[in-house]
Write a protein that holds these residues in place. Structure first.
Motif, mmCIF file in Angstrom:
data_model
loop_
_atom_site.group_PDB
_atom_site.id
_atom_site.type_symbol
_atom_site.label_atom_id
_atom_site.label_comp_id
_atom_site.label_asym_id
_atom_site.label_seq_id
_atom_site.Cartn_x
_atom_site.Cartn_y
_atom_site.Cartn_z
ATOM 1 N N PRO A 27 7.767 -1.452 -10.810
ATOM 2 C CA PRO A 27 6.505 -0.827 -11.052
ATOM 3 C C PRO A 27 5.321 -1.616 -10.075
ATOM 4 C CG PRO A 27 7.024 -2.549 -12.843
ATOM 5 C CD PRO A 27 8.067 -2.401 -11.943
ATOM 6 N N VAL A 28 4.321 -0.602 -9.452
ATOM 7 C CA VAL A 28 3.356 -0.966 -8.506
ATOM 8 C C VAL A 28 2.007 -1.042 -9.383
ATOM 9 C CG1 VAL A 28 2.147 -0.557 -6.420
ATOM 10 C CG2 VAL A 28 4.774 -0.072 -6.625
ATOM 11 N N LYS A 29 1.343 -1.883 -9.234
ATOM 12 C CA LYS A 29 0.162 -2.030 -9.906
ATOM 13 C C LYS A 29 -1.126 -1.630 -9.157
ATOM 14 C CE LYS A 29 -3.130 -4.723 -12.601
ATOM 15 N NZ LYS A 29 -3.326 -6.071 -13.312
ATOM 16 N N LEU A 70 0.696 -1.244 -0.133
ATOM 17 C CA LEU A 70 0.181 0.033 0.046
ATOM 18 C C LEU A 70 0.936 1.129 0.060
ATOM 19 C CD1 LEU A 70 -2.741 1.356 0.244
ATOM 20 C CD2 LEU A 70 -2.505 1.236 2.897
ATOM 21 N N PHE A 71 1.869 1.230 0.821
ATOM 22 C CA PHE A 71 2.744 2.447 0.860
ATOM 23 C C PHE A 71 3.911 2.694 -0.189
ATOM 24 C CE2 PHE A 71 1.288 1.312 5.133
ATOM 25 C CZ PHE A 71 0.218 2.449 5.498
ATOM 26 N N ASP A 72 4.058 1.727 -0.930
ATOM 27 C CA ASP A 72 5.049 1.779 -1.999
ATOM 28 C C ASP A 72 5.053 3.070 -2.848
ATOM 29 O OD1 ASP A 72 5.906 -0.841 -0.940
ATOM 30 O OD2 ASP A 72 5.994 -1.701 -2.942
ATOM 31 N N PRO A 73 3.873 3.313 -3.420
ATOM 32 C CA PRO A 73 3.826 4.601 -4.096
ATOM 33 C C PRO A 73 4.178 5.734 -3.371
ATOM 34 C CG PRO A 73 1.644 3.255 -4.363
ATOM 35 C CD PRO A 73 2.573 2.649 -3.353
ATOM 36 N N ARG A 123 -7.930 -3.406 -5.190
ATOM 37 C CA ARG A 123 -7.655 -3.889 -3.820
ATOM 38 C C ARG A 123 -6.636 -2.965 -3.352
ATOM 39 N NH1 ARG A 123 -7.377 -9.546 -5.477
ATOM 40 N NH2 ARG A 123 -8.825 -10.862 -3.966
ATOM 41 N N MET A 124 -5.777 -2.523 -3.897
ATOM 42 C CA MET A 124 -4.824 -1.302 -3.357
ATOM 43 C C MET A 124 -5.891 -0.178 -3.149
ATOM 44 S SD MET A 124 -1.374 0.438 -4.896
ATOM 45 C CE MET A 124 -0.399 -1.057 -4.207
#
Length: 430
Positions: free
Chosen positions: A224-226, A78-81, A230-231
């Motif tokens: 890359p974060v998709k 969740l916090f990656d972006p 759910r996110m």
């Protein structure tokens, strides 16, 4: 006798932990038990321990579910972006990263909850520190100082709320005079962060640093974060949780218990996978819970045996009768060591009323005593009875003694600066 025994107990605990003669878990229990036996209160030991455990049990349960909730959010990235956005803004410069840590910590501390603040700050910055080989104790120190300054001062934070209630104060009258010292102390924390960032920049190999900067510029520094549904659901759930927390719609324990169950059902559908996730996160949660319970034993014995009150009275006795106007300053200075070792409940409900009563004989407002007492929250956030601290240490994988040797080096000067700012701005007087 009790005062001397109390000071000896605190000194023994610090020696055992900082010299690594004993683990924090054993030292925080053995030292007060030994002191109670020496004081001849062995027959009351069981009742004192249970009293302390009853005080911290809700906090221990809260931390358990908070760690499980945020651990799940981290696994779901969740916090990656947020982390990636911060790294891009910092351009890989250690100074900007450390200053960014301080600024984010100060802003997030406004919500008043230590566990939440530490979880978010560590989620955003800890991967960056590890990637560059920066000292994670810097992150922990800045987060603790920010939480002590902001959350410990604001009327909706747990510490000041206790002082306002026990002394029957107006929250507005208390807080207005603390805005200036709080803002100045926040700037002092940012200045410390800048200095620490310069030190880290000199330590990191230039080739490694330049290579990382090129990775950031080229976009190859991150996976890359998709952002799937759910996110977005997790982000919305976390935002709602924070809003409900600030509005005090329900007890924090209830919010995190329900939030964790909902998040678990949405993100991990298979029962076996749910059990595995809980087992993985238990490695972070269980040490926190048992240390909080051990801290309850410490505060229960120290408070119910009368050692805390005796220590406060002994400290006040050194103030000459003709210098009673110095009690606010004495309170602020005394708040540093007592806040470090004591739980907020024991300090605000046991010691602060004694100080306020003494101050009233010299015409000193209880507001000044409450403000002076809040200053010690910076060191409280670094002490063994601060429940969120154990979450922070678990996240950065640090020992209590190592953290305190690093943190107190900066926390004590910043706390003294806080006292100076409070005197200069008139929040407390002499």
């Amino acid at each position: 006798m009790l005062a001397a025994l109390g000071f000896a107990t605190l000194a023994s605990f610090m020696l055992l932990v900082m010299r690594k003669y004993r683990s924090a878990f054993t030292a925080i229990m053995l030292t007060p038990i030994a002191a109670a036996l020496i004081a001849g209160k062995g027959s009351q030991l069981g009742d004192m321990i249970m009293s302390g455990l009853e005080t911290v049990a809700p906090t221990a349960a809260l931390l358990l579910f908070a760690v499980l909730y945020f651990g799940l959010m981290m696994e779901m990235k969740l916090f990656d972006p947020v982390c990636q956005a911060i790294v891009r803004a910092s351009k890989g410069d250690p100074v900007r990263i450390v200053v960014g840590t301080a600024v984010l910590s100060i802003c997030i501390a406004l919500d008043g909850d230590g566990t939440t603040s530490y979880m978010i700050v560590c989620s955003a910055f800890l991967p960056i520190y590890r990637r560059l080989g920066m000292n994670p104790l810097i992150l922990a120190t800045l987060a603790a100082m920010a939480l002590g300054t902001v959350s410990g001062t604001t009327p909706w934070g747990g510490a000041a709320t206790r002082g306002i209630s026990v002394l029957h104060l107006s929250a507005t009258e208390y807080f207005v005079h603390m805005i200036g010292p709080m803002a100045l102390t926040s700037l002092a924390i940012i200045a410390v962060a800048y200095w620490l960032g310069l030190r880290e920049r000199r330590k990191i190999d230039n080739e490694k640093l330049n290579a990382y900067k090129l990775e950031i510029a080229s976009g190859n520094a991150f996976e890359p974060v998709k952002a799937d549904w759910r996110m977005w659901f997790n982000a919305a759930l976390t935002a709602v949780l924070m809003v409900l927390l600030v509005l005090e719609v329900a007890d924090l324990l209830v919010l995190f218990m329900v939030g964790f169950v909902i998040a678990l059902l949405i993100n991990v559908r298979v029962i076996a996978d749910q059990q595995e996730l809980i087992k993985r996160q238990a490695a972070n949660a269980v040490p926190v819970v048992i240390l909080v319970l051990a801290a309850g034993v410490f505060t229960g014995i120290m408070t119910d045996s009368g050692m805390i009150k005796a220590m406060a009275n002994a400290a006040l006795s050194v103030v000459p009768d003709g210098m009673g106007n110095l009690i606010p300053l004495v309170t602020a200075v005394l708040a540093l060591p007592l806040g470090f070792f004591m739980s907020n409940d024991a300090y605000w409900f046991g010691v602060v009323p004694v100080l306020a009563e003494s101050a009233s004989h010299y015409g000193i407002s209880p507001n000044e005593i409450a403000r002076a007492g809040a200053i010690g929250q910076i060191l409280h956030m670094m002490g063994p009875t601060s429940a969120p601290l154990w979450v922070l240490l678990g996240l950065v994988k640090a020992e209590l003694g190592d953290f305190q040797k690093h943190a107190l080096r900066w926390g004590i000067p910043v706390s003294l600066a806080y006292i100076a700012f409070a005197l200069i701005t008139g929040a407390i007087s002499i």
